[in-house]
Write a protein that holds these residues in place. Structure first.
Motif, PDB file in Angstrom:
ATOM      1  N   THR A 157       7.425  -4.444  22.282  1.00 30.68           N
ATOM      2  CA  THR A 157       6.214  -4.340  23.077  1.00 30.68           C
ATOM      3  C   THR A 157       5.010  -4.387  22.155  1.00 30.68           C
ATOM      4  OG1 THR A 157       6.089  -1.920  23.006  1.00 30.68           O
ATOM      5  CG2 THR A 157       7.345  -2.897  24.820  1.00 30.68           C
ATOM      6  N   VAL A 158       3.912  -4.871  22.692  1.00 35.63           N
ATOM      7  CA  VAL A 158       2.620  -4.820  22.026  1.00 35.63           C
ATOM      8  C   VAL A 158       1.830  -3.790  22.809  1.00 35.63           C
ATOM      9  CG1 VAL A 158       0.573  -6.135  21.403  1.00 35.63           C
ATOM     10  CG2 VAL A 158       2.806  -7.255  21.412  1.00 35.63           C
ATOM     11  N   GLY A 159       1.182  -2.872  22.107  1.00 30.76           N
ATOM     12  CA  GLY A 159       0.457  -1.805  22.793  1.00 30.76           C
ATOM     13  C   GLY A 159      -1.035  -1.895  22.596  1.00 30.76           C
ATOM     14  N   GLN A 160      -1.774  -1.515  23.631  1.00 26.54           N
ATOM     15  CA  GLN A 160      -3.223  -1.405  23.528  1.00 26.54           C
ATOM     16  C   GLN A 160      -3.633  -0.072  24.127  1.00 26.54           C
ATOM     17  OE1 GLN A 160      -6.516  -3.419  25.964  1.00 26.54           O
ATOM     18  NE2 GLN A 160      -6.310  -4.719  24.144  1.00 26.54           N
ATOM     19  N   ASN A 161      -4.329   0.726  23.331  1.00 29.26           N
ATOM     20  CA  ASN A 161      -4.844   1.995  23.815  1.00 29.26           C
ATOM     21  C   ASN A 161      -6.271   1.783  24.312  1.00 29.26           C
ATOM     22  OD1 ASN A 161      -2.464   2.991  22.730  1.00 29.26           O
ATOM     23  ND2 ASN A 161      -3.427   4.887  22.099  1.00 29.26           N
ATOM     24  N   LEU A 162      -6.589   2.453  25.409  1.00 32.19           N
ATOM     25  CA  LEU A 162      -7.920   2.375  26.000  1.00 32.19           C
ATOM     26  C   LEU A 162      -8.568   3.756  25.975  1.00 32.19           C
ATOM     27  CD1 LEU A 162      -7.088  -0.015  28.980  1.00 32.19           C
ATOM     28  CD2 LEU A 162      -7.970  -0.591  26.709  1.00 32.19           C
ATOM     29  N   ARG A 163      -9.817   3.823  26.402  1.00 31.65           N
ATOM     30  CA  ARG A 163     -10.601   5.058  26.276  1.00 31.65           C
ATOM     31  C   ARG A 163     -10.390   6.064  27.407  1.00 31.65           C
ATOM     32  NH1 ARG A 163     -13.411   0.943  24.143  1.00 31.65           N
ATOM     33  NH2 ARG A 163     -14.299   1.266  22.063  1.00 31.65           N
ATOM     34  N   TRP A 192       3.603  -5.719  27.322  1.00 31.26           N
ATOM     35  CA  TRP A 192       2.483  -4.917  26.832  1.00 31.26           C
ATOM     36  C   TRP A 192       2.553  -3.509  27.414  1.00 31.26           C
ATOM     37  CZ3 TRP A 192      -1.844  -6.284  23.846  1.00 31.26           C
ATOM     38  CH2 TRP A 192      -1.857  -7.609  23.414  1.00 31.26           C
ATOM     39  N   GLU A 193       2.255  -2.528  26.589  1.00 37.01           N
ATOM     40  CA  GLU A 193       2.029  -1.164  27.061  1.00 37.01           C
ATOM     41  C   GLU A 193       0.527  -0.928  26.992  1.00 37.01           C
ATOM     42  OE1 GLU A 193       3.113   3.490  26.092  1.00 37.01           O
ATOM     43  OE2 GLU A 193       3.181   2.028  24.467  1.00 37.01           O
ATOM     44  N   ILE A 194      -0.051  -0.507  28.095  1.00 36.55           N
ATOM     45  CA  ILE A 194      -1.475  -0.177  28.151  1.00 36.55           C
ATOM     46  C   ILE A 194      -1.547   1.335  28.344  1.00 36.55           C
ATOM     47  CG2 ILE A 194      -3.647  -0.546  29.370  1.00 36.55           C
ATOM     48  CD1 ILE A 194      -2.503  -3.033  27.888  1.00 36.55           C
ATOM     49  N   ALA A 195      -2.253   2.018  27.436  1.00 32.30           N
ATOM     50  CA  ALA A 195      -2.185   3.476  27.436  1.00 32.30           C
ATOM     51  C   ALA A 195      -3.530   4.136  27.168  1.00 32.30           C
ATOM     52  CB  ALA A 195      -1.188   3.938  26.366  1.00 32.30           C
ATOM     53  N   TYR A 196      -3.624   5.347  27.649  1.00 35.35           N
ATOM     54  CA  TYR A 196      -4.688   6.275  27.261  1.00 35.35           C
ATOM     55  C   TYR A 196      -3.985   7.434  26.571  1.00 35.35           C
ATOM     56  CZ  TYR A 196      -7.835  10.206  27.534  1.00 35.35           C
ATOM     57  OH  TYR A 196      -8.587  11.308  27.221  1.00 35.35           O
ATOM     58  N   ASN A 197      -4.374   7.710  25.339  1.00 35.14           N
ATOM     59  CA  ASN A 197      -3.779   8.797  24.568  1.00 35.14           C
ATOM     60  C   ASN A 197      -4.885   9.770  24.188  1.00 35.14           C
ATOM     61  OD1 ASN A 197      -2.722  10.511  22.619  1.00 35.14           O
ATOM     62  ND2 ASN A 197      -1.511   8.928  21.631  1.00 35.14           N
ATOM     63  N   PRO A 198      -4.974  10.912  24.869  1.00 29.81           N
ATOM     64  CA  PRO A 198      -6.052  11.860  24.570  1.00 29.81           C
ATOM     65  C   PRO A 198      -5.944  12.465  23.176  1.00 29.81           C
ATOM     66  CG  PRO A 198      -4.454  12.855  26.047  1.00 29.81           C
ATOM     67  CD  PRO A 198      -4.066  11.409  25.903  1.00 29.81           C
ATOM     68  N   PHE A 199      -4.812  12.316  22.518  1.00 31.28           N
ATOM     69  CA  PHE A 199      -4.606  12.878  21.188  1.00 31.28           C
ATOM     70  C   PHE A 199      -4.937  11.880  20.073  1.00 31.28           C
ATOM     71  CE2 PHE A 199      -1.489  14.657  24.177  1.00 31.28           C
ATOM     72  CZ  PHE A 199      -2.042  15.920  24.312  1.00 31.28           C
ATOM     73  N   SER A 200      -5.231  10.633  20.452  1.00 33.96           N
ATOM     74  CA  SER A 200      -5.604   9.595  19.487  1.00 33.96           C
ATOM     75  C   SER A 200      -6.814   8.837  20.023  1.00 33.96           C
ATOM     76  CB  SER A 200      -4.443   8.624  19.262  1.00 33.96           C
ATOM     77  OG  SER A 200      -3.344   9.263  18.681  1.00 33.96           O
ATOM     78  N   GLY A 232     -15.530   4.992  18.080  1.00 33.93           N
ATOM     79  CA  GLY A 232     -16.794   4.358  18.424  1.00 33.93           C
ATOM     80  C   GLY A 232     -16.720   3.129  19.296  1.00 33.93           C
ATOM     81  N   ASP A 233     -17.722   2.270  19.110  1.00 31.83           N
ATOM     82  CA  ASP A 233     -17.843   1.072  19.927  1.00 31.83           C
ATOM     83  C   ASP A 233     -16.778   0.028  19.631  1.00 31.83           C
ATOM     84  OD1 ASP A 233     -20.055   2.107  21.223  1.00 31.83           O
ATOM     85  OD2 ASP A 233     -21.480   1.131  19.873  1.00 31.83           O
ATOM     86  N   ASP A 234     -16.243   0.016  18.405  1.00 29.00           N
ATOM     87  CA  ASP A 234     -15.280  -1.029  18.068  1.00 29.00           C
ATOM     88  C   ASP A 234     -13.887  -0.750  18.599  1.00 29.00           C
ATOM     89  OD1 ASP A 234     -14.227   0.861  16.295  1.00 29.00           O
ATOM     90  OD2 ASP A 234     -14.713  -0.296  14.491  1.00 29.00           O
ATOM     91  N   GLY A 235     -13.609   0.476  19.028  1.00 32.67           N
ATOM     92  CA  GLY A 235     -12.320   0.793  19.628  1.00 32.67           C
ATOM     93  C   GLY A 235     -11.161   0.851  18.654  1.00 32.67           C
ATOM     94  N   ALA A 236     -11.439   1.033  17.363  1.00 37.14           N
ATOM     95  CA  ALA A 236     -10.363   1.105  16.374  1.00 37.14           C
ATOM     96  C   ALA A 236      -9.418   2.249  16.713  1.00 37.14           C
ATOM     97  CB  ALA A 236     -10.941   1.273  14.973  1.00 37.14           C
ATOM     98  N   PHE A 237      -8.144   2.010  16.460  1.00 36.34           N
ATOM     99  CA  PHE A 237      -7.098   2.993  16.775  1.00 36.34           C
ATOM    100  C   PHE A 237      -6.454   3.498  15.496  1.00 36.34           C
ATOM    101  CE2 PHE A 237      -2.568   3.889  17.349  1.00 36.34           C
ATOM    102  CZ  PHE A 237      -2.609   4.870  18.331  1.00 36.34           C
ATOM    103  N   ARG A 238      -6.198   4.772  15.456  1.00 35.54           N
ATOM    104  CA  ARG A 238      -5.390   5.377  14.403  1.00 35.54           C
ATOM    105  C   ARG A 238      -4.585   6.496  15.069  1.00 35.54           C
ATOM    106  NH1 ARG A 238      -8.400   6.961   9.247  1.00 35.54           N
ATOM    107  NH2 ARG A 238      -8.122   4.745   8.867  1.00 35.54           N
ATOM    108  N   TRP A 239      -3.293   6.506  14.809  1.00 32.30           N
ATOM    109  CA  TRP A 239      -2.428   7.537  15.381  1.00 32.30           C
ATOM    110  C   TRP A 239      -2.991   8.902  15.008  1.00 32.30           C
ATOM    111  CZ3 TRP A 239       1.250   6.555  18.807  1.00 32.30           C
ATOM    112  CH2 TRP A 239       2.098   7.617  19.178  1.00 32.30           C
ATOM    113  N   GLY A 240      -3.242   9.736  15.998  1.00 38.40           N
ATOM    114  CA  GLY A 240      -3.833  11.051  15.749  1.00 38.40           C
ATOM    115  C   GLY A 240      -5.343  11.042  15.699  1.00 38.40           C
ATOM    116  N   GLY A 241      -5.963   9.898  15.837  1.00 38.47           N
ATOM    117  CA  GLY A 241      -7.426   9.788  15.852  1.00 38.47           C
ATOM    118  C   GLY A 241      -8.035   9.729  14.470  1.00 38.47           C
ATOM    119  N   TYR A 242      -9.353   9.748  14.432  1.00 35.74           N
ATOM    120  CA  TYR A 242     -10.090   9.663  13.161  1.00 35.74           C
ATOM    121  C   TYR A 242     -10.670  10.997  12.778  1.00 35.74           C
ATOM    122  CZ  TYR A 242      -9.684   4.652  13.148  1.00 35.74           C
ATOM    123  OH  TYR A 242      -9.177   3.379  13.110  1.00 35.74           O
TER     124      TYR A 242
END
Length: 142
Positions: free
Chosen positions: A71-77, A120-128, A132-142
């Protein structure tokens, strides 16, 4: 080997159908040589390439490549963004595999496939939370 992915290539049988699907979801292709479609992402790109040509380039039978095994994943806000994107999938020619729903670990997600079965998995992860505006993802957040 550096720990990053630069390009994810999806081998497709009908490049026009699959390209139209992603463009119906709001993606914009970049200029490329014939028979290749590329969408720039944040620090990466997804390419659509004819399945037979991909198999030939690798040196294997097209059947050996299979499909749908990852799967390819995309996290959203937000959950609302997940719902809005998933609502676009079937009108664009994809198939919803799992309607968005709460997940045991505290997030919210759903799954869809494009017209040729890439999942595709489309997800909202409140823990990650996304950056900002660019939507960069990092497991566990920044």
């Amino acid at each position: 080997m550096e720990q990053r992915v630069s390009l994810i290539t999806l081998g497709v049988s009908n490049i026009d159908t699959v390209a139209q699907f992603y463009e119906s979801l709001g993606w914009h292709r970049v200029q490329t040589p014939d028979n290749i479609v590329v969408y720039d992402l944040l620090g990466q790109a997804i390419g659509l390439y004819p399945l037979a040509a991909l198999a030939e380039d690798i040196g294997v039978d097209p059947a050996a490549l299979g499909k749908g095994a990852m799967t390819v994943g995309q996290n959203l806000r937000s959950k609302e963004e997940v719902d809005a994107l998933m609502a676009q999938v079937e009108p664009a020619g994809g198939k919803v595999l799992k309607q968005p729903q709460e997940v045991f670990w505290g997030g919210y997600h759903g799954y869809f496939s494009d017209p040729e079965g890439h999942i595709w998995e489309i997800a909202y992860n409140p823990f990650s939370p996304l950056r900002g505006d660019d939507g960069a993802f990092r497991w566990g957040g920044y």
